[in-house]
Design an enzyme around this catalytic site. Structure first.
Site, PDB file in Angstrom:
ATOM      1  N   ASP A  94       0.958  -1.519  -0.237  1.00 23.90           N
ATOM      2  CA  ASP A  94      -0.318   0.119  -0.247  1.00 23.90           C
ATOM      3  C   ASP A  94       0.662   0.992   0.251  1.00 23.90           C
ATOM      4  OD1 ASP A  94      -1.430   1.775   0.487  1.00 23.90           O
ATOM      5  OD2 ASP A  94      -2.705   0.922   2.084  1.00 23.90           O
ATOM      6  N   ILE A  95       0.692   2.437  -0.806  1.00 23.92           N
ATOM      7  CA  ILE A  95       1.880   2.930  -1.926  1.00 23.92           C
ATOM      8  C   ILE A  95       1.133   3.407  -1.055  1.00 23.92           C
ATOM      9  CG2 ILE A  95       3.873   4.320  -2.462  1.00 23.92           C
ATOM     10  CD1 ILE A  95       4.044   1.415  -4.008  1.00 23.92           C
ATOM     11  N   GLU A  96       0.895   5.220  -0.397  1.00 19.19           N
ATOM     12  CA  GLU A  96      -0.065   6.657  -0.397  1.00 19.19           C
ATOM     13  C   GLU A  96       0.247   7.040   0.200  1.00 19.19           C
ATOM     14  OE1 GLU A  96      -4.043   5.595   1.304  1.00 19.19           O
ATOM     15  OE2 GLU A  96      -3.698   3.502   1.422  1.00 19.19           O
ATOM     16  N   ARG A  97       1.480   7.055   0.716  1.00 17.64           N
ATOM     17  CA  ARG A  97       2.206   8.326   1.444  1.00 17.64           C
ATOM     18  C   ARG A  97       3.406   8.495   1.307  1.00 17.64           C
ATOM     19  NH1 ARG A  97       1.999   7.785   7.830  1.00 17.64           N
ATOM     20  NH2 ARG A  97       4.477   7.062   7.477  1.00 17.64           N
TER      21      ARG A  97
ATOM     22  N   TYR B   6      -1.056  -1.277  -4.137  1.00 16.21           N
ATOM     23  CA  TYR B   6      -2.353  -0.747  -4.112  1.00 16.21           C
ATOM     24  C   TYR B   6      -1.545   1.234  -3.865  1.00 16.21           C
ATOM     25  CZ  TYR B   6      -5.822   1.749  -1.371  1.00 16.21           C
ATOM     26  OH  TYR B   6      -6.810   2.705  -1.051  1.00 16.21           O
TER      27      TYR B   6
END
Length: 264
Positions: A158-161, A192
């Site tokens: 999960d990469i979102e920051r 993601y």
């Protein structure tokens, strides 16, 4: 005979009642108008159908549906999740948060991981990536806490920051995590991200990996210029067994294609 004087309080009360009545009429008219617009849009576009049991519009033409959960969904009743059905849609898979960074284990992970499989919900574990520790450290922490079995989904990053450190280091550490995880589990991990973040930071770097995209505004498909496997299309779904909003997802393919993605 002198004219009878009107009671000032009576006049004021009438004015207030008329004002409140006008506000209520306007409010209900807006609700009706908005509903008509929504139904008209969906009928014209013919891509979404509303499922009252789940409380959301669901994209048509997808046969495999799932959710994703973490500690924010608290204690999940997986038996109720698996049994729930609205129309022809039931929950086939769940992505479950496992770890974050190099030292944070989701407090509901162990229970969710065990119970999902017990109740025949196909499970996948995801890791929330940070740039506060190396990709190798984060990969090893995930491996320490997650055992995959045949029939599970591949691991998810999960990469979102992104906090603004060196962008080359950021991409390098992501690459390290992906390679360490692939070597250990023998399957290619899934990436993601939300559509905007992916298009800004990751678009040209990891096209060889399966992609799971969050995009809630687009009514047809997520806005990324590449093939994608999963679409997180809504973050405010409801489902029996979970006392909180839930993210809903679809798989972009047939049942046979979905089965091929699972750990052999």
């Amino acid at each position: 005979m002198a004219a009878k004087k009107r009671n000032p309080f009576f006049t004021f009360s009438v004015v207030i009642l008329l004002f409140i009545g006008s506000l209520l009429a306007w409010f209900f008219w807006r609700q009706i108008a908005d509903s008509i617009q929504r139904f008209a849009y969906v009928e014209e576009d013919n891509t979404f159908t509303r499922y009252p049991g789940f409380g959301i519009w669901m994209p048509d033409n997808y046969s495999v549906h799932g959710i994703d959960v973490s500690r924010y969904q608290q204690r999940v009743n997986w038996s109720m999740v698996r049994k729930m059905k609205d129309g022809d849609i039931s929950i086939r898979f769940a992505f479950i948060k496992a770890t974050e960074g190099s030292d944070l284990l989701d407090r509901q992970f162990a229970r969710n991981w065990k119970k999902a499989r017990q109740h025949n919900v196909i499970r996948g574990a995801y890791h929330f990536f940070t740039d506060e520790s190396s990709g190798h450290e984060q990969a090893m922490y995930f491996i320490k806490n997650v055992e995959l079995l045949p029939g599970d989904l591949p691991p998810v990053l999960d990469i979102e920051r992104y906090t603004g450190n060196d962008p080359e280091d950021f991409v390098h550490n992501i690459d390290v995590w992906l390679k360490v995880i692939e070597e250990h589990y023998g399957v290619k991990p899934i990436i993601y991200s939300n559509a905007a973040f992916y298009n800004t930071y990751l678009e040209d770097a990891f096209e060889g990996y399966p992609l799971w995209v969050a995009h809630y505004q687009n009514k047809k498909q997520p806005s990324v210029q590449r093939e994608w496997q999963f679409w997180q299309h809504n973050e405010q779904g409801r489902i029996n067994g979970i006392n909180a909003f839930v993210d809903f997802n679809v798989f972009n393919g047939s049942e046979a294609s979905f089965q091929k993605m699972l750990v052999p």
